[in-house]
Design a protein around this motif. Structure first.
Motif, PDB file in Angstrom:
ATOM      1  N   ARG A 175       5.481   2.976   7.515  1.00 18.36           N
ATOM      2  CA  ARG A 175       4.246   1.935   7.641  1.00 18.36           C
ATOM      3  C   ARG A 175       5.237   0.520   8.396  1.00 18.36           C
ATOM      4  N   PHE A 176       4.489  -0.218   9.242  1.00 17.09           N
ATOM      5  CA  PHE A 176       5.273  -1.404   9.664  1.00 17.09           C
ATOM      6  C   PHE A 176       4.567  -2.357   9.839  1.00 17.09           C
ATOM      7  N   MET A 198       0.927  -1.152   0.080  1.00 14.65           N
ATOM      8  CA  MET A 198      -0.055  -0.111  -0.106  1.00 14.65           C
ATOM      9  C   MET A 198       0.961   1.276   0.007  1.00 14.65           C
ATOM     10  N   ILE A 199       0.572   2.145  -0.801  1.00 19.12           N
ATOM     11  CA  ILE A 199       1.350   3.355  -1.013  1.00 19.12           C
ATOM     12  C   ILE A 199       0.847   4.504  -0.324  1.00 19.12           C
ATOM     13  N   SER A 200       1.441   4.928   0.636  1.00 15.84           N
ATOM     14  CA  SER A 200       1.027   6.064   1.391  1.00 15.84           C
ATOM     15  C   SER A 200       1.315   7.841   0.897  1.00 15.84           C
ATOM     16  N   ARG A 201       0.427   8.393   1.191  1.00 18.70           N
ATOM     17  CA  ARG A 201       0.688   9.828   0.691  1.00 18.70           C
ATOM     18  C   ARG A 201       1.535  10.577   1.682  1.00 18.70           C
ATOM     19  N   ASP A 248      15.065   0.007  10.719  1.00 23.01           N
ATOM     20  CA  ASP A 248      14.927   0.989  10.001  1.00 23.01           C
ATOM     21  C   ASP A 248      13.742   1.883  10.367  1.00 23.01           C
ATOM     22  N   LEU A 249      13.020   1.438  11.042  1.00 26.06           N
ATOM     23  CA  LEU A 249      11.824   2.048  11.520  1.00 26.06           C
ATOM     24  C   LEU A 249      12.381   3.082  12.895  1.00 26.06           C
ATOM     25  N   ILE A 250      13.044   2.532  13.621  1.00 29.53           N
ATOM     26  CA  ILE A 250      13.724   3.211  15.010  1.00 29.53           C
ATOM     27  C   ILE A 250      14.496   4.500  14.296  1.00 29.53           C
ATOM     28  N   GLU A 251      15.403   4.032  13.270  1.00 29.34           N
ATOM     29  CA  GLU A 251      16.182   5.017  12.370  1.00 29.34           C
ATOM     30  C   GLU A 251      15.238   6.285  12.099  1.00 29.34           C
ATOM     31  N   ASN A 287      -1.535   0.017   9.913  1.00 28.12           N
ATOM     32  CA  ASN A 287      -0.267  -0.170   9.999  1.00 28.12           C
ATOM     33  C   ASN A 287       0.615   1.224   9.852  1.00 28.12           C
ATOM     34  N   ASP A 288       0.157   2.458   9.918  1.00 28.53           N
ATOM     35  CA  ASP A 288       0.624   3.413  10.045  1.00 28.53           C
ATOM     36  C   ASP A 288       1.511   3.817  11.273  1.00 28.53           C
ATOM     37  N   VAL A 289       2.760   4.238  11.396  1.00 24.85           N
ATOM     38  CA  VAL A 289       3.358   4.444  12.429  1.00 24.85           C
ATOM     39  C   VAL A 289       3.360   5.906  12.932  1.00 24.85           C
TER      40      VAL A 289
END
Length: 294
Positions: free
Chosen positions: A87-88, A1-4, A47-50, A68-70
């Motif tokens: 996203r995660f 899914m592509i986020s805006r 990668d998310l934490i970075e 799944n949006d962080v």
């Protein structure tokens, strides 16, 4: 899914989700209610934490929505703003540092509706009324109810109505499981044996909820939602244009019935006792069964 959204963008939707915490050392964990006990997420999403540390160098709290949006909040101009981090797909194990052998899965599988939830009770919090005819998100700042636009499947409605006929709250996980808290007397007779088979960590967390939050209920799996993320609308306002019925104002006025006679002594009106009112007339009586900030 592509986020805006791009990492660091201001989040324009409602703030909710499964709660985790991070620090500058790259650790990520779920923290127990009103305490310091931690369950560390493994494997660690580096990668998310970075991405988070680029916005908040000391780390902090994040939430993962049912889509799944962080999200995280950062202070700007003496107030906190919500930002999108990425996203995660949350998965893996939640590991107690004292003894990793007692880790619990983030996403338990093989469950049937009504089963005890054998992991931490968390996710985006929503509420519903009797019969699940209405679902909403409570805005913690304004305390207003924002209607959810999506509908639940009939199977999920049946389960929630069975276990919580007066309505209440529920949680939606990032992988679309629906969880809720129920009274012991609503559960089947074999419940006590099933409770004993729950992971040790989960049983202790349930005890913490009771001791620290006053929650006298047990977590169950209710099913899954089909469409996420949820979208919400603005609640009604007294300054909205008057919404007369489709037949016109005259028809609406004609629909008004007789007003009960007012009692002189206490300015109340004669009417049915609240216990005999239909469930839909008791929205304010929907139990607050899941305090979100402990």
């Amino acid at each position: 899914m592509i986020s805006r959204y791009e990492p660091g963008d201001r989040w324009t939707e409602h703030y909710r989700g499964y709660r985790l915490r991070t620090n500058p050392d790259g650790d990520i964990w779920w923290q127990a209610y009103q305490g310091t006990d931690r369950l560390y997420l493994e494997p660690t999403p580096g990668d998310l934490i970075e991405s988070l540390l680029e916005l908040k160098r000391l780390g902090g709290r994040i939430r993962i929505t049912e889509g799944n949006d962080v999200l995280t909040r950062a202070e700007e101009d003496d107030e906190y703003k919500t930002h999108w981090i990425g996203r995660f797909d949350l998965n893996g194990e939640l590991v107690p540092p004292e003894d990793p052998d007692f880790s619990v899965p983030v996403q338990p599988d093989g469950l049937e509706p009504g089963d005890f939830w054998p992991s931490v009770y968390d996710g985006a919090k929503y509420s519903f009324g009797p019969g699940v005819e209405r679902i909403w998100w409570d805005n913690p700042q304004t305390h207003k109810r924002h209607p959810v636009q999506e509908f639940f499947s009939q199977e999920l409605v049946t389960i929630l109505s069975r276990y919580k006929p007066q309505g209440g709250s529920l949680r939606v996980t990032p992988w679309n499981d629906v969880l809720t808290l129920v009274d012991l007397d609503k559960l089947p007779s074999q419940t006590r044996a099933e409770f004993d088979s729950l992971p040790r960590v989960v049983k202790n967390l349930i005890a913490l909820r009771r001791d620290r939050g006053g929650v006298q209920k047990l977590p169950i799996y209710a099913g899954q939602v089909e469409a996420t993320p949820f979208s919400i609308s603005d609640p009604p306002s007294l300054t909205d244009p008057f919404e007369d019925q489709s037949d016109g104002v005259d028809s609406w006025l004609d629909s008004l019935g007789e007003t009960s006679q007012t009692e002189v002594d206490n300015h109340t009106v004669d009417g049915p006792d609240t216990e005999s009112l239909p469930a839909n007339d008791l929205d304010d009586e929907i139990p607050e069964d899941d305090p979100i900030d402990w």
